[in-house]
Scaffold this motif. Sequence first.
Motif, PDB file in Angstrom:
ATOM      1  N   ASP A 105       0.837  -1.209   0.000  1.00  0.00           N
ATOM      2  CA  ASP A 105       0.000   0.000   0.000  1.00  0.00           C
ATOM      3  C   ASP A 105       0.867   1.252   0.000  1.00  0.00           C
ATOM      4  OD1 ASP A 105       0.941  -0.381   2.543  1.00  0.00           O
ATOM      5  OD2 ASP A 105      -0.957   0.021   3.557  1.00  0.00           O
ATOM      6  N   LEU A 106       1.940   1.187  -0.755  1.00  0.00           N
ATOM      7  CA  LEU A 106       2.830   2.337  -0.890  1.00  0.00           C
ATOM      8  C   LEU A 106       2.176   3.447  -1.711  1.00  0.00           C
ATOM      9  CD1 LEU A 106       5.621   3.595  -0.419  1.00  0.00           C
ATOM     10  CD2 LEU A 106       6.466   2.304  -2.394  1.00  0.00           C
ATOM     11  N   ALA A 107       1.254   3.065  -2.618  1.00  0.00           N
ATOM     12  CA  ALA A 107       0.595   4.059  -3.466  1.00  0.00           C
ATOM     13  C   ALA A 107      -0.797   3.572  -3.831  1.00  0.00           C
ATOM     14  CB  ALA A 107       1.404   4.330  -4.723  1.00  0.00           C
ATOM     15  N   TYR A 108      -1.613   4.520  -4.285  1.00  0.00           N
ATOM     16  CA  TYR A 108      -2.976   4.236  -4.730  1.00  0.00           C
ATOM     17  C   TYR A 108      -3.105   4.733  -6.162  1.00  0.00           C
ATOM     18  CZ  TYR A 108      -3.357   3.663   0.259  1.00  0.00           C
ATOM     19  OH  TYR A 108      -3.133   3.245   1.546  1.00  0.00           O
ATOM     20  N   ILE A 109      -3.663   3.870  -7.022  1.00  0.00           N
ATOM     21  CA  ILE A 109      -3.519   4.031  -8.465  1.00  0.00           C
ATOM     22  C   ILE A 109      -4.853   3.813  -9.169  1.00  0.00           C
ATOM     23  CG2 ILE A 109      -2.421   3.010 -10.525  1.00  0.00           C
ATOM     24  CD1 ILE A 109      -0.104   2.178  -8.645  1.00  0.00           C
ATOM     25  N   LYS A 110      -5.033   4.501 -10.286  1.00  0.00           N
ATOM     26  CA  LYS A 110      -6.089   4.178 -11.234  1.00  0.00           C
ATOM     27  C   LYS A 110      -5.475   4.221 -12.624  1.00  0.00           C
ATOM     28  CE  LYS A 110      -9.632   3.280 -10.294  1.00  0.00           C
ATOM     29  NZ  LYS A 110     -10.221   1.961 -10.026  1.00  0.00           N
ATOM     30  N   SER A 111      -5.718   3.158 -13.398  1.00  0.00           N
ATOM     31  CA  SER A 111      -5.065   2.995 -14.696  1.00  0.00           C
ATOM     32  C   SER A 111      -6.026   3.249 -15.850  1.00  0.00           C
ATOM     33  CB  SER A 111      -4.496   1.575 -14.828  1.00  0.00           C
ATOM     34  OG  SER A 111      -3.503   1.348 -13.858  1.00  0.00           O
ATOM     35  N   PHE A 112      -5.454   3.757 -16.937  1.00  0.00           N
ATOM     36  CA  PHE A 112      -6.195   4.051 -18.165  1.00  0.00           C
ATOM     37  C   PHE A 112      -5.356   3.577 -19.352  1.00  0.00           C
ATOM     38  CE2 PHE A 112      -6.912   7.219 -14.937  1.00  0.00           C
ATOM     39  CZ  PHE A 112      -8.289   7.403 -14.905  1.00  0.00           C
ATOM     40  N   SER A 113      -5.991   3.564 -20.510  1.00  0.00           N
ATOM     41  CA  SER A 113      -5.290   3.258 -21.755  1.00  0.00           C
ATOM     42  C   SER A 113      -5.510   4.394 -22.740  1.00  0.00           C
ATOM     43  CB  SER A 113      -5.804   1.944 -22.348  1.00  0.00           C
ATOM     44  OG  SER A 113      -5.179   1.669 -23.601  1.00  0.00           O
ATOM     45  N   GLU A 114      -4.670   4.426 -23.761  1.00  0.00           N
ATOM     46  CA  GLU A 114      -4.822   5.419 -24.829  1.00  0.00           C
ATOM     47  C   GLU A 114      -5.826   4.978 -25.888  1.00  0.00           C
ATOM     48  OE1 GLU A 114      -0.902   5.802 -26.361  1.00  0.00           O
ATOM     49  OE2 GLU A 114      -0.056   6.578 -24.499  1.00  0.00           O
ATOM     50  N   ILE A 115      -6.293   3.739 -25.819  1.00  0.00           N
ATOM     51  CA  ILE A 115      -7.146   3.186 -26.874  1.00  0.00           C
ATOM     52  C   ILE A 115      -8.327   2.439 -26.256  1.00  0.00           C
ATOM     53  CG2 ILE A 115      -5.440   2.981 -28.736  1.00  0.00           C
ATOM     54  CD1 ILE A 115      -4.814   0.183 -27.725  1.00  0.00           C
ATOM     55  N   PRO A 116      -9.504   2.502 -26.907  1.00  0.00           N
ATOM     56  CA  PRO A 116     -10.674   1.785 -26.397  1.00  0.00           C
ATOM     57  C   PRO A 116     -10.983   0.481 -27.134  1.00  0.00           C
ATOM     58  CG  PRO A 116     -11.394   3.441 -27.939  1.00  0.00           C
ATOM     59  CD  PRO A 116      -9.877   3.496 -27.935  1.00  0.00           C
ATOM     60  N   SER A 117     -10.120   0.071 -28.046  1.00  0.00           N
ATOM     61  CA  SER A 117     -10.471  -1.040 -28.940  1.00  0.00           C
ATOM     62  C   SER A 117      -9.448  -2.167 -28.934  1.00  0.00           C
ATOM     63  CB  SER A 117     -10.636  -0.513 -30.374  1.00  0.00           C
ATOM     64  OG  SER A 117      -9.440   0.141 -30.791  1.00  0.00           O
ATOM     65  N   GLU A 118      -8.628  -2.247 -27.889  1.00  0.00           N
ATOM     66  CA  GLU A 118      -7.623  -3.296 -27.813  1.00  0.00           C
ATOM     67  C   GLU A 118      -8.286  -4.600 -27.327  1.00  0.00           C
ATOM     68  OE1 GLU A 118      -4.984  -5.739 -27.986  1.00  0.00           O
ATOM     69  OE2 GLU A 118      -4.203  -3.751 -28.534  1.00  0.00           O
ATOM     70  N   VAL A 119      -8.256  -5.620 -28.166  1.00  0.00           N
ATOM     71  CA  VAL A 119      -8.954  -6.880 -27.875  1.00  0.00           C
ATOM     72  C   VAL A 119      -8.472  -7.488 -26.562  1.00  0.00           C
ATOM     73  CG1 VAL A 119      -9.365  -9.227 -28.678  1.00  0.00           C
ATOM     74  CG2 VAL A 119      -9.423  -7.338 -30.311  1.00  0.00           C
ATOM     75  N   LEU A 120      -7.159  -7.485 -26.327  1.00  0.00           N
ATOM     76  CA  LEU A 120      -6.637  -8.082 -25.104  1.00  0.00           C
ATOM     77  C   LEU A 120      -7.082  -7.310 -23.860  1.00  0.00           C
ATOM     78  CD1 LEU A 120      -2.978  -9.051 -26.111  1.00  0.00           C
ATOM     79  CD2 LEU A 120      -4.964 -10.550 -25.845  1.00  0.00           C
ATOM     80  N   MET A 121      -7.203  -6.001 -23.959  1.00  0.00           N
ATOM     81  CA  MET A 121      -7.671  -5.216 -22.829  1.00  0.00           C
ATOM     82  C   MET A 121      -9.129  -5.548 -22.515  1.00  0.00           C
ATOM     83  SD  MET A 121      -5.108  -3.219 -21.864  1.00  0.00           S
ATOM     84  CE  MET A 121      -5.675  -1.682 -21.158  1.00  0.00           C
ATOM     85  N   TRP A 122      -9.935  -5.688 -23.545  1.00  0.00           N
ATOM     86  CA  TRP A 122     -11.321  -6.092 -23.325  1.00  0.00           C
ATOM     87  C   TRP A 122     -11.386  -7.469 -22.681  1.00  0.00           C
ATOM     88  CZ3 TRP A 122     -15.703  -3.449 -23.373  1.00  0.00           C
ATOM     89  CH2 TRP A 122     -15.746  -2.231 -24.042  1.00  0.00           C
ATOM     90  N   SER A 123     -10.507  -8.356 -23.076  1.00  0.00           N
ATOM     91  CA  SER A 123     -10.516  -9.708 -22.521  1.00  0.00           C
ATOM     92  C   SER A 123     -10.022  -9.735 -21.078  1.00  0.00           C
ATOM     93  CB  SER A 123      -9.645 -10.628 -23.385  1.00  0.00           C
ATOM     94  OG  SER A 123     -10.166 -10.749 -24.690  1.00  0.00           O
ATOM     95  N   HIS A 124      -8.951  -8.993 -20.782  1.00  0.00           N
ATOM     96  CA  HIS A 124      -8.306  -9.064 -19.469  1.00  0.00           C
ATOM     97  C   HIS A 124      -8.990  -8.197 -18.414  1.00  0.00           C
ATOM     98  CE1 HIS A 124      -4.301 -10.202 -21.632  1.00  0.00           C
ATOM     99  NE2 HIS A 124      -5.169 -11.186 -21.625  1.00  0.00           N
ATOM    100  N   TYR A 125      -9.482  -7.027 -18.800  1.00  0.00           N
ATOM    101  CA  TYR A 125      -9.955  -6.052 -17.816  1.00  0.00           C
ATOM    102  C   TYR A 125     -11.448  -5.752 -17.891  1.00  0.00           C
ATOM    103  CZ  TYR A 125      -4.968  -5.196 -17.348  1.00  0.00           C
ATOM    104  OH  TYR A 125      -3.616  -5.346 -17.145  1.00  0.00           O
ATOM    105  N   ALA A 126     -12.116  -6.171 -18.936  1.00  0.00           N
ATOM    106  CA  ALA A 126     -13.546  -5.895 -19.099  1.00  0.00           C
ATOM    107  C   ALA A 126     -14.339  -7.189 -19.195  1.00  0.00           C
ATOM    108  CB  ALA A 126     -13.795  -5.010 -20.320  1.00  0.00           C
ATOM    109  N   ASP A 127     -13.953  -8.160 -18.375  1.00  0.00           N
ATOM    110  CA  ASP A 127     -14.735  -9.387 -18.203  1.00  0.00           C
ATOM    111  C   ASP A 127     -15.020 -10.089 -19.521  1.00  0.00           C
ATOM    112  OD1 ASP A 127     -16.119 -11.322 -16.779  1.00  0.00           O
ATOM    113  OD2 ASP A 127     -17.978 -10.160 -16.677  1.00  0.00           O
ATOM    114  N   GLU A 128     -13.948 -10.233 -20.314  1.00  0.00           N
ATOM    115  CA  GLU A 128     -14.046 -10.961 -21.586  1.00  0.00           C
ATOM    116  C   GLU A 128     -15.151 -10.377 -22.474  1.00  0.00           C
ATOM    117  OE1 GLU A 128     -14.541 -14.963 -20.300  1.00  0.00           O
ATOM    118  OE2 GLU A 128     -12.415 -15.199 -19.766  1.00  0.00           O
TER     119      GLU A 128
END
Length: 299
Positions: A105-128
């Motif tokens: 708990d050294l830091a608190y983070i929220k992550s974003f991407s530069e693109i909304p259409s990456e297939v792997l991101m949809w699979s890994h982070y948006a519940d397939e």
Amino acid sequence: MTGGQQNNMDYQKYRDELKRIMDENPEGYVPDEGLEQFTNYMRDKWAEDEINLYRYSRADYFNIRNFETGKLSLTNNGVLNDIYEGIPFDDCEEITPSMAKSLSDLAYIKSFSEIPSEVLMWSHYADEHRGFCVEYNINCIDQRDMIWEHIFPVVYSTKRRIKKNISEVARELKQLTRDREDNNEKDYNENLRDCMALFLSKGEMWAYEREWRIVFTQEQVYDIDDDELNCNIISFDYATGIYLGYRIERTIEENILEIVRRINKKRENSHLPCVKVYKMKMKPDSYELDKSEITDILE
């Protein structure tokens, strides 16, 4: 939009600028004050670039509620999926799981991407593909907002850049956590200073994510002493679009559309633009995703 290309914005120049700042500190020490150079660079470019960042999420109550209320819940670094998250380079022979846990708990983070259409991101982070992806327009943020000092791209590298003594950082972090819980004045925590850069560099295998982050170290949370931030929550009411996954459940889609109607109704007399809604779809001739806008949400 095809193949992860959303617009012609040159995000790479921001990553290159942050890398240049980091490379100016070859001894493995990047002070938080040095990162102000990047903040100033962002502000200088603010008028000429439209910076949209995208947050992939599961379509659960927690994430939908954050979208509805314009909030973000920050996550402590110890539960993120990169095992090196927040772990500095150290001369010790082995970094044990207990050592890594001591910095969880050294830091608190929220992550974003530069693109909304990456297939792997949809699979890994948006519940397939059953989740959604929210678009945030950074240009909507008031330049006086403290968030400008805490938002950065991630620099990808083959080696960890920041050198610190893990045992000393862990010892001071434990004391700071105790001080926060007991509402005590903190002691001088030399090893907790200048830790933000630990969370702005990742291994090259993560480069496909094209990540940006909001980062608050625990010491910064203590110093800012904001009620919401103390609960790991920040206001971030800058959504300008929401992308619904290809497999999203119909009832959830209808719920999100109703939320967007309410948001847009409230924004009619504000400076914030209306939220657009898109549905992701498979392209018939490739392994890429495309989008189609849902235009009847105000009916």
